[in-house]
Design an enzyme around this catalytic site. Structure first.
Site, PDB file in Angstrom:
ATOM      1  N   LYS A   1       0.439  -1.392  -0.130  1.00  0.00           N
ATOM      2  CA  LYS A   1      -0.025   0.019   0.021  1.00  0.00           C
ATOM      3  C   LYS A   1       1.240   1.337   0.054  1.00  0.00           C
ATOM      4  O   LYS A   1       1.418   1.348   1.096  1.00  0.00           O
ATOM      5  CB  LYS A   1      -0.637   0.084   1.306  1.00  0.00           C
ATOM      6  CG  LYS A   1      -1.732   1.452   1.005  1.00  0.00           C
ATOM      7  CD  LYS A   1      -2.281   1.066   2.921  1.00  0.00           C
ATOM      8  CE  LYS A   1      -3.026   2.815   2.722  1.00  0.00           C
ATOM      9  NZ  LYS A   1      -3.858   2.969   4.300  1.00  0.00           N
TER      10      LYS A   1
ATOM     11  N   ASN B   1     -10.034   2.040   9.696  1.00  0.00           N
ATOM     12  CA  ASN B   1      -9.841   1.580  10.185  1.00  0.00           C
ATOM     13  C   ASN B   1      -9.854   2.365  11.674  1.00  0.00           C
ATOM     14  O   ASN B   1     -10.467   1.580  12.351  1.00  0.00           O
ATOM     15  CB  ASN B   1      -7.674   1.924  10.082  1.00  0.00           C
ATOM     16  CG  ASN B   1      -6.818   1.709  11.433  1.00  0.00           C
ATOM     17  OD1 ASN B   1      -5.280   1.062  11.330  1.00  0.00           O
ATOM     18  ND2 ASN B   1      -7.402   0.583  12.109  1.00  0.00           N
ATOM     19  N   THR B   2      -9.091   3.973  11.295  1.00  0.00           N
ATOM     20  CA  THR B   2      -9.852   4.254  12.433  1.00  0.00           C
ATOM     21  C   THR B   2     -12.091   4.369  12.812  1.00  0.00           C
ATOM     22  O   THR B   2     -11.703   3.682  13.798  1.00  0.00           O
ATOM     23  CB  THR B   2      -9.518   5.912  12.206  1.00  0.00           C
ATOM     24  OG1 THR B   2      -7.996   5.548  11.944  1.00  0.00           O
ATOM     25  CG2 THR B   2     -10.319   6.526  13.694  1.00  0.00           C
TER      26      THR B   2
ATOM     27  N   ALA C   1      -9.887   5.390   3.210  1.00  0.00           N
ATOM     28  CA  ALA C   1      -9.056   7.009   4.516  1.00  0.00           C
ATOM     29  C   ALA C   1     -10.356   7.295   4.286  1.00  0.00           C
ATOM     30  O   ALA C   1     -11.153   7.724   3.184  1.00  0.00           O
ATOM     31  CB  ALA C   1      -8.789   6.941   4.277  1.00  0.00           C
ATOM     32  N   GLY C   2     -10.810   7.628   5.699  1.00  0.00           N
ATOM     33  CA  GLY C   2     -11.809   9.072   5.596  1.00  0.00           C
ATOM     34  C   GLY C   2     -13.506   8.442   5.962  1.00  0.00           C
ATOM     35  O   GLY C   2     -14.637   9.111   6.534  1.00  0.00           O
TER      36      GLY C   2
ATOM     37  N   GLY D   1      -8.433   9.555   8.373  1.00  0.00           N
ATOM     38  CA  GLY D   1      -9.064   9.629  10.470  1.00  0.00           C
ATOM     39  C   GLY D   1      -9.695  10.931  10.656  1.00  0.00           C
ATOM     40  O   GLY D   1      -9.917  10.495  12.028  1.00  0.00           O
TER      41      GLY D   1
END
Lengths: 65, 256
Positions: free
Chosen positions: B95, B205-206, B183-184, B156
């Site tokens: 990645k 993830n977050t 992401a996001g 994040g």
């Protein structure tokens, strides 16, 4: 000789990257290495001579996103 | 199910391994998510450190790992990190993150293309963390990438799909390229939306790790992704501007 390991100055007797890892206590730890910002494969550590002032990075698996 | 570089993955949900309250939460989140790919990183290891402990946890998940180059701000750093990751994780998947600014974590498009070309030529299977920019996407494909990972919003932030028009355009511009919204994302509904729009997978993830109950949120995302896949396959209706009654007009009583 003085080299920098993961940003910290170390004074080592080791002459090669492989010897440095042993002297620093990494033993058979699963790590990846770079010297002066260039990747050094595990198989090349024994033959990789260190020079005073070299910058060594020793990395291991971590959490990532 | 998504196919990346000739490998079919059993889930359209990809999950990061950072920020969980505990290793047990991480493992349970993965179990309930059904995710087929886990992102991981490389960081400095002290002598006697716990790198092998983390690696053991990941191996027990039984999923494919996708190492990242998170934290790299130049092509050279990213290339060296990728080379180290290939040896460490025994995979040519990477990645690729080349970050342009610390506040936005926006990809540096110039460094990204440079690193993607070097790594692709060196045999890596590159998963570039990119934006919705179609010109940049074309350059990445020319550089050898066969997968694109446009951001939904900055890493994040949990803001969801920040530029739906741009993402729709990108999806339409390269209909045959596997794409992952990376992401996001903050909520399962946003993941469902991404899949409904035709994206092949989502990576987050977050949103899971920082939820009050990470394993439950992981399962919620898994269900949302599955709902999105079913909806996409079921051929959604076209939106329209004017109302149209769904109840038949024929047979309506004259009571006025």
């Amino acid at each position: 000789m003085k080299i920098t390991v993961n940003g910290t100055s170390e004074d080592l007797a080791a002459q090669t990257l492989d010897e440095a890892l042993r002297e620093l206590g990494y033993g058979d730890a699963r790590v990846a290495t770079a010297v002066n910002e260039a990747f050094v494969p595990a198989a090349a550590r024994q033959a990789h001579a260190l020079e005073p002032g070299d910058r060594v990075e020793i990395l291991a698996p971590r959490q990532g996103g | 199910m998504p196919v990346f570089y000739g490998t079919e993955i059993a889930s359209a949900l990809m999950l990061g391994t950072a920020q969980y309250p505990s290793p047990a939460d991480l493992a349970e989140a993965f179990r309930r998510s059904g995710a087929g790919i886990a992102t991981v990183s490389l960081r400095r290891e002290a002598a006697g450190g716990d790198g092998s402990g983390f690696w053991d946890i990941i191996r027990r998940l039984g999923v494919r790992v996708l190492p990242n180059t998170a934290g790299c701000y130049s092509a050279a750093e990213a290339v060296t990190t990728a080379q180290m990751a290939r040896e460490m994780f025994d995979t040519d998947w990477i990645k690729l993150e080349v970050i342009g600014h610390a506040d936005t974590l926006q990809p540096d498009p110039f460094g990204l293309v440079e690193a993607a070309a070097i790594l692709s030529a060196d045999g890596f299977r590159v998963f570039p963390y990119t934006t919705e920019d179609g010109i940049l996407a074309a350059r990445l494909l020319e550089a050898g990438c066969e997968v694109l990972m446009p951001w939904g919003a900055p890493i994040g932030t949990g803001r969801g799909l920040n530029n739906i028009y741009g993402l729709r355009t990108l999806r339409a511009q390269f209909p045959d390229v596997p794409m992952v919204i990376d992401a996001g994302l903050g909520l399962p509904s946003q993941a469902a939306q991404a899949i409904e729009m035709g994206f092949d997978a989502v990576l987050l993830n977050t949103a899971v790790a920082r939820a009050g109950d990470p394993p439950a949120m992981a399962e919620a995302f898994a269900r949302a992704v599955e709902a999105g896949r079913m909806a996409r396959a079921a051929d959604p209706m076209e939106p329209r501007d004017m109302a149209a009654p769904s109840t038949p007009q024929i047979g309506l009583a004259m009571l006025a």
